[in-house]
Design an enzyme around this catalytic site. Structure first.
Site, mmCIF file in Angstrom:
data_model
loop_
_atom_site.group_PDB
_atom_site.id
_atom_site.type_symbol
_atom_site.label_atom_id
_atom_site.label_comp_id
_atom_site.label_asym_id
_atom_site.label_seq_id
_atom_site.Cartn_x
_atom_site.Cartn_y
_atom_site.Cartn_z
ATOM 1 N N GLU A 34 12.155 0.499 -22.873
ATOM 2 C CA GLU A 34 13.167 0.185 -23.330
ATOM 3 C C GLU A 34 13.793 -1.295 -22.773
ATOM 4 O OE1 GLU A 34 14.445 1.051 -26.555
ATOM 5 O OE2 GLU A 34 14.365 3.003 -25.546
ATOM 6 N N ASP A 37 10.331 -5.087 -24.114
ATOM 7 C CA ASP A 37 9.542 -5.972 -25.518
ATOM 8 C C ASP A 37 9.695 -7.335 -25.299
ATOM 9 O OD1 ASP A 37 12.304 -5.756 -26.476
ATOM 10 O OD2 ASP A 37 11.375 -5.608 -28.602
ATOM 11 N N SER A 68 19.948 -2.173 -53.655
ATOM 12 C CA SER A 68 19.778 -0.928 -52.692
ATOM 13 C C SER A 68 20.679 0.120 -53.384
ATOM 14 C CB SER A 68 20.781 -1.360 -51.383
ATOM 15 O OG SER A 68 21.132 -0.179 -50.624
ATOM 16 N N SER A 125 16.174 2.176 -36.206
ATOM 17 C CA SER A 125 15.412 0.932 -36.965
ATOM 18 C C SER A 125 15.339 0.929 -38.746
ATOM 19 C CB SER A 125 14.051 0.593 -36.588
ATOM 20 O OG SER A 125 13.898 -0.837 -36.411
ATOM 21 N N SER A 126 16.776 1.132 -39.221
ATOM 22 C CA SER A 126 16.657 0.893 -40.421
ATOM 23 C C SER A 126 16.223 -0.191 -41.103
ATOM 24 C CB SER A 126 18.239 1.375 -41.018
ATOM 25 O OG SER A 126 19.208 0.293 -40.514
ATOM 26 N N ASP A 171 10.145 -2.857 -33.294
ATOM 27 C CA ASP A 171 10.471 -1.996 -34.559
ATOM 28 C C ASP A 171 9.511 -2.202 -35.792
ATOM 29 O OD1 ASP A 171 12.676 -1.563 -32.832
ATOM 30 O OD2 ASP A 171 14.080 -2.660 -34.303
HETATM 31 P P1 ADP Z 1 19.356 -0.525 -37.059
HETATM 32 O O1 ADP Z 1 19.262 0.059 -35.850
HETATM 33 O O2 ADP Z 1 19.410 0.658 -37.920
HETATM 34 O O3 ADP Z 1 18.063 -1.417 -37.541
HETATM 35 P P2 ADP Z 1 20.378 -3.022 -37.728
HETATM 36 O O4 ADP Z 1 21.769 -3.764 -37.363
HETATM 37 O O5 ADP Z 1 19.007 -3.841 -37.082
HETATM 38 O O6 ADP Z 1 20.515 -1.630 -37.442
HETATM 39 O O7 ADP Z 1 20.041 -3.096 -39.292
HETATM 40 C C1 ADP Z 1 21.027 -2.481 -39.984
HETATM 41 C C2 ADP Z 1 21.339 -3.176 -41.484
HETATM 42 O O8 ADP Z 1 20.088 -3.244 -42.155
HETATM 43 C C3 ADP Z 1 22.508 -2.789 -41.946
HETATM 44 O O9 ADP Z 1 23.518 -3.524 -41.616
HETATM 45 C C4 ADP Z 1 22.051 -3.326 -43.446
HETATM 46 O O10 ADP Z 1 22.446 -4.841 -43.543
HETATM 47 C C5 ADP Z 1 20.596 -3.137 -43.630
HETATM 48 N N1 ADP Z 1 20.277 -1.881 -44.101
HETATM 49 C C6 ADP Z 1 20.098 -0.874 -43.486
HETATM 50 N N2 ADP Z 1 19.722 0.163 -44.402
HETATM 51 C C7 ADP Z 1 19.947 -0.109 -45.618
HETATM 52 C C8 ADP Z 1 20.088 0.384 -47.111
HETATM 53 N N3 ADP Z 1 19.873 1.406 -47.281
HETATM 54 N N4 ADP Z 1 20.624 -0.502 -48.151
HETATM 55 C C9 ADP Z 1 20.850 -1.773 -47.716
HETATM 56 N N5 ADP Z 1 20.835 -2.367 -46.476
HETATM 57 C C10 ADP Z 1 20.376 -1.819 -45.530
HETATM 58 MG MG MG Z 2 17.266 -2.988 -36.611
#
Ligand code: ADP
Ligand code: MG
Length: 380
Positions: A34, A37, A68, A125-126, A171
């Site tokens: 952690e 990177d 989305s 890591s969405s 990520d």
């Molecule tokens: P994470 O740790 O989940 O990667 P981030 O802040 O790096 O958090 O990314 C989250 C951002 O990605 C959200 O604020 C949004 O802008 C985008 N995001 C994630 N999932 C979706 C989704 N299903 N639809 C649209 N945007 C999304």
């Molecule tokens: Mg992220």
């Protein structure tokens, strides 16, 4: 209707055309390594089952239409309006088109329809899931022959340059390169990587991922502060990056600032723990990962100071409830913990943590059992 059908149907409703295909890219958890990177160090993530599912197809013009399903929003961005810093969630998709065009790849206009079940901002890591799904789709649609690691780098350019988040490659590399039943060892300097087998069920083990649902606050500022501190320490020590510190005691003696010493100690020992974790996993002693997870957590709590009360409580409760080892995973200040558990025990351990949270008046956590999955791929 499954998610694949859902995005394909939504795509057709919107464009009156069938999509060219459907792609998937997963979120990830970092097993260990952690804040290493951006110090040119080592990480060891694996991909999870949750991810972004994307229907895509070429357009006749060079615009990008982005939907989305989760946000219930559609944006059309003309080619000339694709510019860094333009904001919104759509930047994570538009940024990829921009990054690939900037890199000289012939990427035409596209329609992109997305649904994701990676929780947002939980440290799973969405963002990379979305970016990597878009890269995979564009490579197939425009017949671009791009190596997986280069795909990950393009996705990272979208996040760094277009969205404006100064993250490392962890990520995107995980979401692109991971394989089922394995963790990915990534050297963040050379970008060499290799699969490290993680056949958990064969060893009667499982990994609990528990989202503390702690609202993040000041994360960006804290992240920037940790990065700056590491960069400054490397400068003072006369090394390119903290990865190059070979003698920790000597380095600590050379520094005077107590806080900086702790930051350095975390990074150096965390890199050692990743290398140790790989040895342990490759020799098949998966249980021996547990003390490394514990030590990593202590280091993040005491030296890098990136844990918070809920995270520490979750880790301690998980251990007390029978987890073999546990640590916070992700950037910190909330987010998820992982716990290495005996097969069949993870759910009960999650319930113990939930009870402890309730007793303290914290909001309820969410949890699931994670098995390492394949990285970005085409579904249909
Ligand atoms: P994470 O740790 O989940 O990667 P981030 O802040 O790096 O958090 O990314 C989250 C951002 O990605 C959200 O604020 C949004 O802008 C985008 N995001 C994630 N999932 C979706 C989704 N299903 N639809 C649209 N945007 C999304
Ligand atoms: Mg992220």
């Amino acid at each position: 209707m499954n998610t694949m059908e859902q995005v394909a149907t939504a795509f057709t409703d919107l464009t009156q055309q069938p999509c060219a295909g459907v792609w998937f890219a997963p979120g990830r958890v970092n097993l260990i390594g952690e804040h290493t990177d951006y110090n040119d160090g080592f990480v060891m993530p694996f991909a999870i089952a949750q991810g972004a599912t994307l229907a895509a197809g070429p357009r006749t013009d060079d615009s990008v239409q982005i939907t989305s399903i989760d946000m219930d929003e559609t944006h059309v961005i003309e080619a000339r309006d694709l510019s860094p810093g333009s904001g919104g969630w759509q930047a994570y998709l538009a940024g990829v088109v921009w990054a690939m065009r900037e890199a000289g790849h012939r990427v035409g206009g596209v329609d992109l329809t997305l649904a994701s079940n990676v929780p947002i901002g939980a440290g799973l890591s969405s963002s990379a899931a979305i970016e990597c799904a878009v890269v995979a789709a564009l490579c197939d649609i425009f017949e671009l022959d791009i190596e997986p690691i280069e795909r990950a780098k393009l996705a990272r350019v979208a996040e760094n340059a277009y969205v404006g988040a100064p993250t490392g490659l962890l990520d995107q590399a995980a979401s692109t390169l991971c394989e089922a039943d394995a963790a990915l060892f990534l050297d963040c300097r050379t970008f060499d990587s290799r699969q490290v087998p993680l056949p958990l069920s064969r060893h009667a083990l499982e990994i609990l991922v528990l989202d503390t649902n702690t609202p993040h606050s000041h994360v960006d500022g804290e992240y920037a502060e940790r990065r700056a501190s590491c960069d400054r320490a490397a400068e003072l020590l006369g090394v390119q990056a903290l990865r190059d510190v070979t003698d920790l005691d000597e380095a600590l003696e050379a520094l005077s600032d107590e806080v900086m010493k702790r930051r350095v100690r975390h990074v150096v020992t965390e890199n050692e723990r990743v290398l140790h974790a790989i040895e342990v996993a490759e020799s098949g002693n998966l249980e021996e990962l547990a003390p490394l997870l514990d030590a990593s957590h202590t280091s993040m709590r005491d030296d890098f100071e990136i844990t918070v009360e809920t995270v520490d409580l979750a880790v301690e409760t998980a251990r007390a409830a029978g987890a073999l080892g546990a640590r916070m995973t992700g950037g910190g200040f909330g987010g998820c913990i992982i716990a290495l558990c005996r097969a069949g025990s993870a759910d009960g351990i999650g319930q113990h943590v939930a009870a402890a949270f309730e007793q303290k008046g914290f909001g309820a956590p969410d949890w699931f059992v994670a098995t390492p999955q394949q990285g970005a791929h085409r579904l249909a």
